[in-house]
Scaffold this motif. Sequence first.
Motif, PDB file in Angstrom:
ATOM      1  N   TRP A  37       0.837  -1.208   0.000  1.00 16.84           N
ATOM      2  CA  TRP A  37       0.000   0.000   0.000  1.00 16.84           C
ATOM      3  C   TRP A  37       0.869   1.254   0.000  1.00 16.84           C
ATOM      4  N   ALA A  38       1.889   1.277   0.844  1.00 16.05           N
ATOM      5  CA  ALA A  38       2.743   2.459   0.946  1.00 16.05           C
ATOM      6  C   ALA A  38       3.438   2.773  -0.374  1.00 16.05           C
ATOM      7  N   LEU A  39       3.872   1.738  -1.083  1.00 19.35           N
ATOM      8  CA  LEU A  39       4.549   1.952  -2.365  1.00 19.35           C
ATOM      9  C   LEU A  39       3.615   2.543  -3.414  1.00 19.35           C
ATOM     10  N   ARG A  40       2.328   2.266  -3.273  1.00 16.55           N
ATOM     11  CA  ARG A  40       1.358   2.846  -4.207  1.00 16.55           C
ATOM     12  C   ARG A  40       0.889   4.233  -3.764  1.00 16.55           C
ATOM     13  N   HIS A  41       1.390   4.692  -2.609  1.00 14.97           N
ATOM     14  CA  HIS A  41       1.019   6.014  -2.095  1.00 14.97           C
ATOM     15  C   HIS A  41       2.262   6.761  -1.633  1.00 14.97           C
ATOM     16  N   LEU A  42       3.297   6.717  -2.446  1.00 14.47           N
ATOM     17  CA  LEU A  42       4.559   7.367  -2.067  1.00 14.47           C
ATOM     18  C   LEU A  42       4.417   8.877  -1.933  1.00 14.47           C
ATOM     19  N   GLY A  43       3.368   9.441  -2.530  1.00 14.44           N
ATOM     20  CA  GLY A  43       3.137  10.877  -2.391  1.00 14.44           C
ATOM     21  C   GLY A  43       2.830  11.290  -0.963  1.00 14.44           C
ATOM     22  N   ASP A  44       2.392  10.328  -0.122  1.00 19.97           N
ATOM     23  CA  ASP A  44       2.089  10.618   1.285  1.00 19.97           C
ATOM     24  C   ASP A  44       3.319  10.518   2.179  1.00 19.97           C
ATOM     25  N   PHE A  45       4.452  10.149   1.606  1.00 20.46           N
ATOM     26  CA  PHE A  45       5.663   9.916   2.388  1.00 20.46           C
ATOM     27  C   PHE A  45       6.796  10.800   1.870  1.00 20.46           C
ATOM     28  N   PRO A  46       7.848  11.037   2.709  1.00 20.94           N
ATOM     29  CA  PRO A  46       8.066  10.509   4.058  1.00 20.94           C
ATOM     30  C   PRO A  46       7.233  11.232   5.117  1.00 20.94           C
ATOM     31  N   VAL A  47       6.980  10.550   6.224  1.00 21.40           N
ATOM     32  CA  VAL A  47       6.221  11.074   7.354  1.00 21.40           C
ATOM     33  C   VAL A  47       7.199  11.544   8.428  1.00 21.40           C
ATOM     34  N   GLU A  48       6.983  12.725   8.943  1.00 21.63           N
ATOM     35  CA  GLU A  48       7.836  13.258  10.015  1.00 21.63           C
ATOM     36  C   GLU A  48       7.325  12.763  11.368  1.00 21.63           C
ATOM     37  N   VAL A  49       8.140  11.954  12.052  1.00 21.58           N
ATOM     38  CA  VAL A  49       7.690  11.313  13.293  1.00 21.58           C
ATOM     39  C   VAL A  49       7.454  12.319  14.419  1.00 21.58           C
ATOM     40  N   GLN A  50       8.057  13.503  14.347  1.00 16.82           N
ATOM     41  CA  GLN A  50       7.878  14.494  15.417  1.00 16.82           C
ATOM     42  C   GLN A  50       6.493  15.141  15.378  1.00 16.82           C
ATOM     43  N   THR A  51       5.854  15.132  14.217  1.00 18.25           N
ATOM     44  CA  THR A  51       4.594  15.881  14.087  1.00 18.25           C
ATOM     45  C   THR A  51       3.429  15.043  13.564  1.00 18.25           C
TER      46      THR A  51
ATOM     47  N   ILE B 246      13.079   8.466  -2.797  1.00 19.30           N
ATOM     48  CA  ILE B 246      11.661   8.075  -2.691  1.00 19.30           C
ATOM     49  C   ILE B 246      11.211   7.672  -4.089  1.00 19.30           C
ATOM     50  N   GLU B 247      11.595   6.478  -4.470  1.00 21.65           N
ATOM     51  CA  GLU B 247      11.344   5.985  -5.824  1.00 21.65           C
ATOM     52  C   GLU B 247      10.839   4.550  -5.735  1.00 21.65           C
ATOM     53  N   GLU B 248       9.700   4.282  -6.356  1.00 21.20           N
ATOM     54  CA  GLU B 248       8.981   3.022  -6.155  1.00 21.20           C
ATOM     55  C   GLU B 248       9.821   1.803  -6.496  1.00 21.20           C
ATOM     56  N   GLN B 249      10.440   1.776  -7.646  1.00 25.04           N
ATOM     57  CA  GLN B 249      11.168   0.586  -8.062  1.00 25.04           C
ATOM     58  C   GLN B 249      12.359   0.304  -7.150  1.00 25.04           C
ATOM     59  N   TYR B 250      13.063   1.348  -6.745  1.00 25.33           N
ATOM     60  CA  TYR B 250      14.219   1.169  -5.867  1.00 25.33           C
ATOM     61  C   TYR B 250      13.794   0.594  -4.523  1.00 25.33           C
ATOM     62  N   ILE B 251      12.775   1.209  -3.895  1.00 23.60           N
ATOM     63  CA  ILE B 251      12.325   0.744  -2.578  1.00 23.60           C
ATOM     64  C   ILE B 251      11.742  -0.659  -2.672  1.00 23.60           C
ATOM     65  N   THR B 252      11.024  -0.945  -3.752  1.00 25.47           N
ATOM     66  CA  THR B 252      10.449  -2.288  -3.945  1.00 25.47           C
ATOM     67  C   THR B 252      11.544  -3.346  -3.970  1.00 25.47           C
ATOM     68  N   ARG B 253      12.604  -3.089  -4.720  1.00 22.53           N
ATOM     69  CA  ARG B 253      13.720  -4.041  -4.800  1.00 22.53           C
ATOM     70  C   ARG B 253      14.329  -4.275  -3.420  1.00 22.53           C
ATOM     71  N   GLN B 254      14.490  -3.207  -2.653  1.00 19.38           N
ATOM     72  CA  GLN B 254      15.096  -3.348  -1.329  1.00 19.38           C
ATOM     73  C   GLN B 254      14.195  -4.142  -0.386  1.00 19.38           C
ATOM     74  N   LEU B 255      12.899  -3.865  -0.430  1.00 22.01           N
ATOM     75  CA  LEU B 255      11.960  -4.556   0.454  1.00 22.01           C
ATOM     76  C   LEU B 255      11.847  -6.033   0.094  1.00 22.01           C
ATOM     77  N   ILE B 256      11.854  -6.332  -1.203  1.00 18.39           N
ATOM     78  CA  ILE B 256      11.800  -7.738  -1.630  1.00 18.39           C
ATOM     79  C   ILE B 256      13.031  -8.489  -1.165  1.00 18.39           C
ATOM     80  N   ALA B 257      14.181  -7.844  -1.280  1.00 15.57           N
ATOM     81  CA  ALA B 257      15.423  -8.480  -0.823  1.00 15.57           C
ATOM     82  C   ALA B 257      15.384  -8.722   0.683  1.00 15.57           C
TER      83      ALA B 257
END
Length: 471
Positions: A357-371, A431-442
Motif C-alpha cells: 500500500w505504501a509503495l502505491r502512495h509514495l506521495g504521502d511519504f516521508p512522514v515526520e515522526v515528530q509531528t 523516494i522511488e517506487e522501483q528502488y524501494i520495492t527491490r530493497q523490500l523484496i530483498a
Amino acid sequence: MNEIIIDKEINSKLQILADAAKYDVACTSSGSDRRGKKGYLGNSVSCGICHTFASDGRCVSLLKILMTNCCVYDCKYCINRVSNDVPRATFTPDEICKVTTEFYKRNYIEGLFLSSGVLKNPTYTMEKMYETLFLLRNKYKFNGYIHVKVIPGVSEDILSAIGFLADRISVNLELPTAESLKKLAPNKNFQTIMKPMEQITGTIASNRLAIGKDARMERSGINRYLTNNIFNDSKRIETSSKLPSVVTKEKVNRKFAPAGQSTQMIIGATDETDFNLIKTTQYLYQTYDLKRVFYSAYIPLNEDSELPALGTAPPLLREHRLYQADWLLRYYGFQYNELLSEEKPFFNERIDPKCDWALRHLGDFPVEVQTASFDLLLRVPGVGPKSAMRIVNSRRYGRLDFSHLKKMGVVLKRAHYFITCNGKMMYNTPIEEQYITRQLIADSGKENWQVKHQNEDNRQMSLFEDFGVVG
C-alpha cells in the motif's frame, strides 16, 4: 514422562479423529479469561491459552479433534466427505471428556477444540456435542477453554445452550461466494450458514448488555477506538431491548461465548481473488462482529475436476498475506478497497500488504515522526499500534532520533524508507517506487522462503509422536 493409559478402542479413535481435525484451522489464543475454581479442573487465560506452536505457526496446545469423521455431506474439498473411502470413527461424549481431562491433567493441553462431521443431521450431531460439553463442565468439572465448531442447520435452542458452555463458537463460511459454495459444497448454502452466525452475534450482544457491557466485542487496549473506525454506523449491530428467551435472569451472570465467534475460509480451492476475500472478511467483521476470520490454504486431498490437481502446492504465502491484511483491517483502520481493487485484485506475495500500500502512495511519504498524527504513523510500514503510541507519548518530552525509534519497537529496516526524524532520513534514500520495492523484496526473501516451505509435508504435530499414549 508419565504415560497416558487409555482404552485401545479410544486410542484408535483418537488417532483417526485427531488426524481428521488437522485441516480445521482455528486454534488461537483464547480471548477468554476465567480463574480456577475450587472443585473444578483448569482455567482459561485471555492473554493466550495456546503456548505451543508447530513450525507453521499453528497452535497445538488445544486438543483438536472431531467428534466423528462420519459425514452425510459430500463437500468436494473435504477429506471426510461421504464418498471418500477413509477409516471412520465416532467418539461418545464420555470418551471425549475422559481424553480431554487425562491430557489436561498431564499439562499436554490447555483446552479443547471440538468439531465434527455431520452424523445423521446437524441437530443430532450438535445434540451430541452439547452433551459432551455439558458433561465436561458439570460431571468432570472442566473449567478450561473450549472452542466448538457449529454445524449450519442446527436448531436455535441447541445453539443457544452450547453458547453458555463454550468459550468460543465458530461457524465455517468455507468459501467466500455463494457460487463457489454451490459448486464445491452442494449440501450447504449461505442462508443456513449466516442464520446461526446472526443468532450468535445477537445473543452475544444481548448477553453483554445484560451484564452491563458494550454490545460489541472488546478489542485490546489502544486498538479499541481504531476498531470503531472500521465499522460504518449503518452496519452496527442492532440489539433489541428485549433479550432473547435464552438470556434469562438466571443466566445473565454466565457469559455467552465470552471469546466471541470466528469463521474460516478456504484459500485456493476456487478462483476468488484476494480482493473478493478481504471484501467478504470486512463485511463479516462489520455485520457479525467476529473475533477472527481464519484462512486455510487448500491442500489438495481429493481428485476432482473442480479442484486443483493433486500435488499442487498449498498457497501458504498467499494465506500469510491475507492474515497480514486481516490485521490491517482489524487494528490499523484500513478499508478493504484501500488495500486492493478490481484493477489490482491480488496482493504482491513478495512484500507485505502494508508495504505494498505504501509503495502505491509514495506521495504521502516521508512522514515526520515528530509531528505526524497517530493515525498517520500507523500507515508507516514497520510501525505498529504500540510503537506509534510510544512515539506520540515520548515526543512530548523531547526530540526523537532513529535509535529511540528502534528501542520503541519500530522496524527500521522497513520504516526508514517512509519516515524522517527532525527533517532527516536515516539514509540518503530516494523516494522511488522501483528502488524501494527491490530493497523490500530483498529484505523479505528469507521470511518468504520460510513461509512457503514451513510445512512441506502438510502435516500437523502428532500427539502420538510426542506423548506416551499406549493402549
